[in-house]
Design a protein around this motif. Structure first.
Motif, PDB file in Angstrom:
ATOM      1  N   GLU A  37      -8.038 -33.049 -79.588  1.00  0.00           N
ATOM      2  CA  GLU A  37      -6.853 -32.597 -78.868  1.00  0.00           C
ATOM      3  C   GLU A  37      -5.697 -32.315 -79.826  1.00  0.00           C
ATOM      4  OE1 GLU A  37      -6.651 -31.780 -75.718  1.00  0.00           O
ATOM      5  OE2 GLU A  37      -8.790 -32.267 -75.525  1.00  0.00           O
ATOM      6  N   LYS A  38      -5.569 -33.153 -80.845  1.00  0.00           N
ATOM      7  CA  LYS A  38      -4.514 -32.949 -81.840  1.00  0.00           C
ATOM      8  C   LYS A  38      -4.722 -31.643 -82.594  1.00  0.00           C
ATOM      9  CE  LYS A  38      -2.064 -35.352 -85.563  1.00  0.00           C
ATOM     10  NZ  LYS A  38      -2.006 -36.588 -86.395  1.00  0.00           N
ATOM     11  N   LYS A  39      -5.979 -31.339 -82.918  1.00  0.00           N
ATOM     12  CA  LYS A  39      -6.297 -30.090 -83.617  1.00  0.00           C
ATOM     13  C   LYS A  39      -6.011 -28.891 -82.718  1.00  0.00           C
ATOM     14  CE  LYS A  39      -9.931 -27.736 -86.195  1.00  0.00           C
ATOM     15  NZ  LYS A  39     -11.339 -27.785 -86.672  1.00  0.00           N
ATOM     16  N   LYS A  40      -6.354 -29.006 -81.435  1.00  0.00           N
ATOM     17  CA  LYS A  40      -6.070 -27.926 -80.487  1.00  0.00           C
ATOM     18  C   LYS A  40      -4.569 -27.669 -80.398  1.00  0.00           C
ATOM     19  CE  LYS A  40     -10.028 -28.271 -77.314  1.00  0.00           C
ATOM     20  NZ  LYS A  40     -10.432 -28.563 -75.915  1.00  0.00           N
ATOM     21  N   THR A  41      -3.799 -28.755 -80.317  1.00  0.00           N
ATOM     22  CA  THR A  41      -2.342 -28.632 -80.239  1.00  0.00           C
ATOM     23  C   THR A  41      -1.793 -27.955 -81.488  1.00  0.00           C
ATOM     24  OG1 THR A  41      -2.160 -30.602 -78.843  1.00  0.00           O
ATOM     25  CG2 THR A  41      -0.185 -29.923 -80.043  1.00  0.00           C
ATOM     26  N   HIS A  42      -2.308 -28.365 -82.653  1.00  0.00           N
ATOM     27  CA  HIS A  42      -1.866 -27.756 -83.914  1.00  0.00           C
ATOM     28  C   HIS A  42      -2.191 -26.269 -83.938  1.00  0.00           C
ATOM     29  CE1 HIS A  42      -1.060 -27.343 -88.216  1.00  0.00           C
ATOM     30  NE2 HIS A  42      -2.172 -26.627 -88.271  1.00  0.00           N
ATOM     31  N   ASN A  43      -3.405 -25.918 -83.552  1.00  0.00           N
ATOM     32  CA  ASN A  43      -3.827 -24.515 -83.587  1.00  0.00           C
ATOM     33  C   ASN A  43      -3.001 -23.656 -82.629  1.00  0.00           C
ATOM     34  OD1 ASN A  43      -5.770 -25.149 -85.473  1.00  0.00           O
ATOM     35  ND2 ASN A  43      -7.435 -25.278 -83.993  1.00  0.00           N
ATOM     36  N   LYS A  44      -2.677 -24.211 -81.462  1.00  0.00           N
ATOM     37  CA  LYS A  44      -1.907 -23.450 -80.483  1.00  0.00           C
ATOM     38  C   LYS A  44      -0.442 -23.311 -80.885  1.00  0.00           C
ATOM     39  CE  LYS A  44      -4.710 -24.276 -76.353  1.00  0.00           C
ATOM     40  NZ  LYS A  44      -4.747 -24.853 -74.984  1.00  0.00           N
ATOM     41  N   HIS A  45      -0.002 -24.114 -81.834  1.00  0.00           N
ATOM     42  CA  HIS A  45       1.373 -24.001 -82.328  1.00  0.00           C
ATOM     43  C   HIS A  45       1.417 -23.325 -83.702  1.00  0.00           C
ATOM     44  CE1 HIS A  45       2.393 -27.165 -79.280  1.00  0.00           C
ATOM     45  NE2 HIS A  45       3.462 -26.394 -79.187  1.00  0.00           N
ATOM     46  N   ASN A  46       0.279 -22.830 -84.162  1.00  0.00           N
ATOM     47  CA  ASN A  46       0.219 -22.139 -85.456  1.00  0.00           C
ATOM     48  C   ASN A  46      -0.773 -20.988 -85.365  1.00  0.00           C
ATOM     49  OD1 ASN A  46       1.810 -23.945 -87.616  1.00  0.00           O
ATOM     50  ND2 ASN A  46       0.734 -25.314 -86.204  1.00  0.00           N
ATOM     51  N   CYS A  47      -0.320 -19.915 -84.752  1.00  0.00           N
ATOM     52  CA  CYS A  47      -1.213 -18.775 -84.550  1.00  0.00           C
ATOM     53  C   CYS A  47      -0.405 -17.496 -84.395  1.00  0.00           C
ATOM     54  CB  CYS A  47      -2.111 -18.994 -83.332  1.00  0.00           C
ATOM     55  SG  CYS A  47      -1.212 -19.226 -81.778  1.00  0.00           S
ATOM     56  N   VAL A  48      -1.085 -16.370 -84.538  1.00  0.00           N
ATOM     57  CA  VAL A  48      -0.504 -15.052 -84.310  1.00  0.00           C
ATOM     58  C   VAL A  48      -1.283 -14.403 -83.175  1.00  0.00           C
ATOM     59  CG1 VAL A  48      -0.024 -12.770 -85.265  1.00  0.00           C
ATOM     60  CG2 VAL A  48       0.172 -14.803 -86.727  1.00  0.00           C
ATOM     61  N   VAL A  49      -0.578 -14.025 -82.118  1.00  0.00           N
ATOM     62  CA  VAL A  49      -1.214 -13.440 -80.937  1.00  0.00           C
ATOM     63  C   VAL A  49      -0.745 -11.998 -80.804  1.00  0.00           C
ATOM     64  CG1 VAL A  49      -1.639 -13.678 -78.467  1.00  0.00           C
ATOM     65  CG2 VAL A  49      -1.108 -15.704 -79.838  1.00  0.00           C
ATOM     66  N   THR A  50      -1.697 -11.075 -80.694  1.00  0.00           N
ATOM     67  CA  THR A  50      -1.359  -9.658 -80.572  1.00  0.00           C
ATOM     68  C   THR A  50      -1.757  -9.142 -79.187  1.00  0.00           C
ATOM     69  OG1 THR A  50      -3.497  -8.998 -81.527  1.00  0.00           O
ATOM     70  CG2 THR A  50      -1.630  -9.250 -83.034  1.00  0.00           C
ATOM     71  N   TYR A  51      -1.001  -8.151 -78.720  1.00  0.00           N
ATOM     72  CA  TYR A  51      -1.220  -7.573 -77.401  1.00  0.00           C
ATOM     73  C   TYR A  51      -1.269  -6.051 -77.498  1.00  0.00           C
ATOM     74  CZ  TYR A  51       0.397 -12.094 -75.502  1.00  0.00           C
ATOM     75  OH  TYR A  51       0.552 -13.417 -75.196  1.00  0.00           O
ATOM     76  N   SER A  52      -2.116  -5.461 -76.680  1.00  0.00           N
ATOM     77  CA  SER A  52      -2.075  -4.018 -76.462  1.00  0.00           C
ATOM     78  C   SER A  52      -2.742  -3.704 -75.130  1.00  0.00           C
ATOM     79  CB  SER A  52      -2.766  -3.255 -77.589  1.00  0.00           C
ATOM     80  OG  SER A  52      -4.168  -3.347 -77.477  1.00  0.00           O
ATOM     81  N   LYS A  53      -2.259  -2.662 -74.476  1.00  0.00           N
ATOM     82  CA  LYS A  53      -2.801  -2.293 -73.175  1.00  0.00           C
ATOM     83  C   LYS A  53      -4.261  -1.912 -73.275  1.00  0.00           C
ATOM     84  CE  LYS A  53      -1.817   0.628 -69.172  1.00  0.00           C
ATOM     85  NZ  LYS A  53      -0.902   1.665 -68.601  1.00  0.00           N
ATOM     86  N   ASP A  54      -4.634  -1.270 -74.374  1.00  0.00           N
ATOM     87  CA  ASP A  54      -6.010  -0.793 -74.545  1.00  0.00           C
ATOM     88  C   ASP A  54      -6.956  -1.876 -75.052  1.00  0.00           C
ATOM     89  OD1 ASP A  54      -5.210   1.767 -73.762  1.00  0.00           O
ATOM     90  OD2 ASP A  54      -4.579   2.243 -75.807  1.00  0.00           O
ATOM     91  N   ASN A 192       2.555  -2.956 -73.442  1.00  0.00           N
ATOM     92  CA  ASN A 192       3.058  -2.600 -74.769  1.00  0.00           C
ATOM     93  C   ASN A 192       2.164  -3.119 -75.894  1.00  0.00           C
ATOM     94  OD1 ASN A 192       5.222  -1.657 -73.288  1.00  0.00           O
ATOM     95  ND2 ASN A 192       6.526  -3.411 -73.754  1.00  0.00           N
ATOM     96  N   TYR A 193       2.430  -2.620 -77.085  1.00  0.00           N
ATOM     97  CA  TYR A 193       1.859  -3.196 -78.304  1.00  0.00           C
ATOM     98  C   TYR A 193       2.862  -4.235 -78.791  1.00  0.00           C
ATOM     99  CZ  TYR A 193      -1.581   0.559 -78.498  1.00  0.00           C
ATOM    100  OH  TYR A 193      -2.624   1.410 -78.211  1.00  0.00           O
ATOM    101  N   GLU A 194       2.471  -5.498 -78.746  1.00  0.00           N
ATOM    102  CA  GLU A 194       3.398  -6.586 -79.045  1.00  0.00           C
ATOM    103  C   GLU A 194       2.703  -7.665 -79.868  1.00  0.00           C
ATOM    104  OE1 GLU A 194       6.472  -6.320 -78.110  1.00  0.00           O
ATOM    105  OE2 GLU A 194       6.607  -5.287 -76.173  1.00  0.00           O
ATOM    106  N   PHE A 195       3.506  -8.640 -80.353  1.00  0.00           N
ATOM    107  CA  PHE A 195       2.923  -9.791 -81.045  1.00  0.00           C
ATOM    108  C   PHE A 195       3.799 -11.019 -80.834  1.00  0.00           C
ATOM    109  CE2 PHE A 195       5.994  -8.376 -84.162  1.00  0.00           C
ATOM    110  CZ  PHE A 195       6.469  -9.556 -84.705  1.00  0.00           C
ATOM    111  N   LEU A 196       3.177 -12.178 -80.973  1.00  0.00           N
ATOM    112  CA  LEU A 196       3.863 -13.465 -80.956  1.00  0.00           C
ATOM    113  C   LEU A 196       3.389 -14.270 -82.157  1.00  0.00           C
ATOM    114  CD1 LEU A 196       3.562 -14.543 -77.208  1.00  0.00           C
ATOM    115  CD2 LEU A 196       5.673 -13.910 -78.382  1.00  0.00           C
ATOM    116  N   VAL A 197       4.298 -15.022 -82.745  1.00  0.00           N
ATOM    117  CA  VAL A 197       3.957 -15.946 -83.833  1.00  0.00           C
ATOM    118  C   VAL A 197       4.447 -17.329 -83.446  1.00  0.00           C
ATOM    119  CG1 VAL A 197       4.230 -16.525 -86.260  1.00  0.00           C
ATOM    120  CG2 VAL A 197       4.147 -14.122 -85.574  1.00  0.00           C
ATOM    121  N   LEU A 198       3.536 -18.270 -83.367  1.00  0.00           N
ATOM    122  CA  LEU A 198       3.892 -19.670 -83.095  1.00  0.00           C
ATOM    123  C   LEU A 198       3.710 -20.464 -84.378  1.00  0.00           C
ATOM    124  CD1 LEU A 198       2.354 -18.463 -80.338  1.00  0.00           C
ATOM    125  CD2 LEU A 198       3.005 -20.717 -79.510  1.00  0.00           C
TER     126      LEU A 198
END
Length: 235
Positions: A37-54, A192-198
């Motif tokens: 669970e600790k590793k999951k929490t770390h990974n979810k707070h340290n990632c880059v998520v990209t979005y696109s409609k296609d 849209n084409y977007e991104f998030l960095v946690l």
């Protein structure tokens, strides 16, 4: 009689080690699950998520493969932001140009009901959702609308959030940040084409926190000194 005593003694001698082994295994499995669970929490707070409609969403640890956009997956596209809000324990500061996604507003309401201290900085021109904002204010959320750019080509274009940074109930290295290209709108997640960095990187979180505190203090000073007309207001 002697045979019965011997049997009882044997049972007593073997039952205790079995109990201890069972307890040891139970503790090991519990500890192992905590590590997972600790590793999951770390990974979810340290990632880059990209979005696109296609191409859909990619990079969120919960879904290793690229997640296509459809009616059943839309809520999953919101998970990175909702998870960030839902796991806030003590404080949450958000500076975002546009906020009108109902799912995110609902998550902020629920966080406030958990006694998370929330502050929002929004751009006044793009947040004409006063009824929704009033509900947040009633829950104790502090909201500032930056209006100083209304008659210029500039705008409050930030899109970031910080949570649980340097809170007394947290460790010294606590704190998380979320930033990216997207406004917190439904179309940003689906069209849209977007991104998030946690990130939980101390220097990154500290830099965003510094920027938020300076912005918050500036808006207060502007209101108090009346330097600019209607630069800040609260619902």
């Amino acid at each position: 009689m002697t045979s019965l005593k011997q049997k009882l003694a044997y049972l007593a001698a073997t039952a205790i080690p079995i109990y201890l082994w069972a307890k040891l295994i139970q503790n090991y499995l519990k500890y192992k699950q905590q590590i997972i669970e600790k590793k999951k929490t770390h990974n979810k707070h340290n990632c880059v998520v990209t979005y696109s409609k296609d191409s859909g969403m990619f990079g969120w640890p919960e879904y290793p493969e690229r997640l296509p956009l459809n009616l059943s997956s839309y809520d999953k596209f919101l998970e990175p932001v909702l998870y960030f809000i839902d796991t806030a324990k003590y404080k949450l500061d958000v500076s975002v140009m546009i906020l009108n996604c109902q799912n995110i507003i609902d998550a902020l309401v629920q966080a406030a009901e958990r006694n998370v201290k929330i502050r929002l900085i929004l751009d006044a021109r793009y947040n004409d959702v006063k009824q929704k904002m009033r509900l947040l204010v009633k829950k104790g959320v502090k909201i500032m609308y930056d209006q100083k750019f209304l008659h210029t080509d500039s705008m409050m274009h930030n899109k970031y959030a910080i949570k649980d940074f340097n809170h007394p109930n947290c460790s010294r290295d606590s704190g998380f940040s979320l930033c990216g290209s997207m406004n917190w709108t439904q179309s940003a997640f689906s069209e849209n084409y977007e991104f998030l960095v946690l990130s939980s990187n101390r220097q990154v979180v500290e830099a965003f926190n510094k920027n938020f505190e300076e912005s918050w203090e500036f808006l207060h000073k502007v209101k108090e000194t009346n330097m600019l007309t209607e630069t800040m207001y609260q619902l």
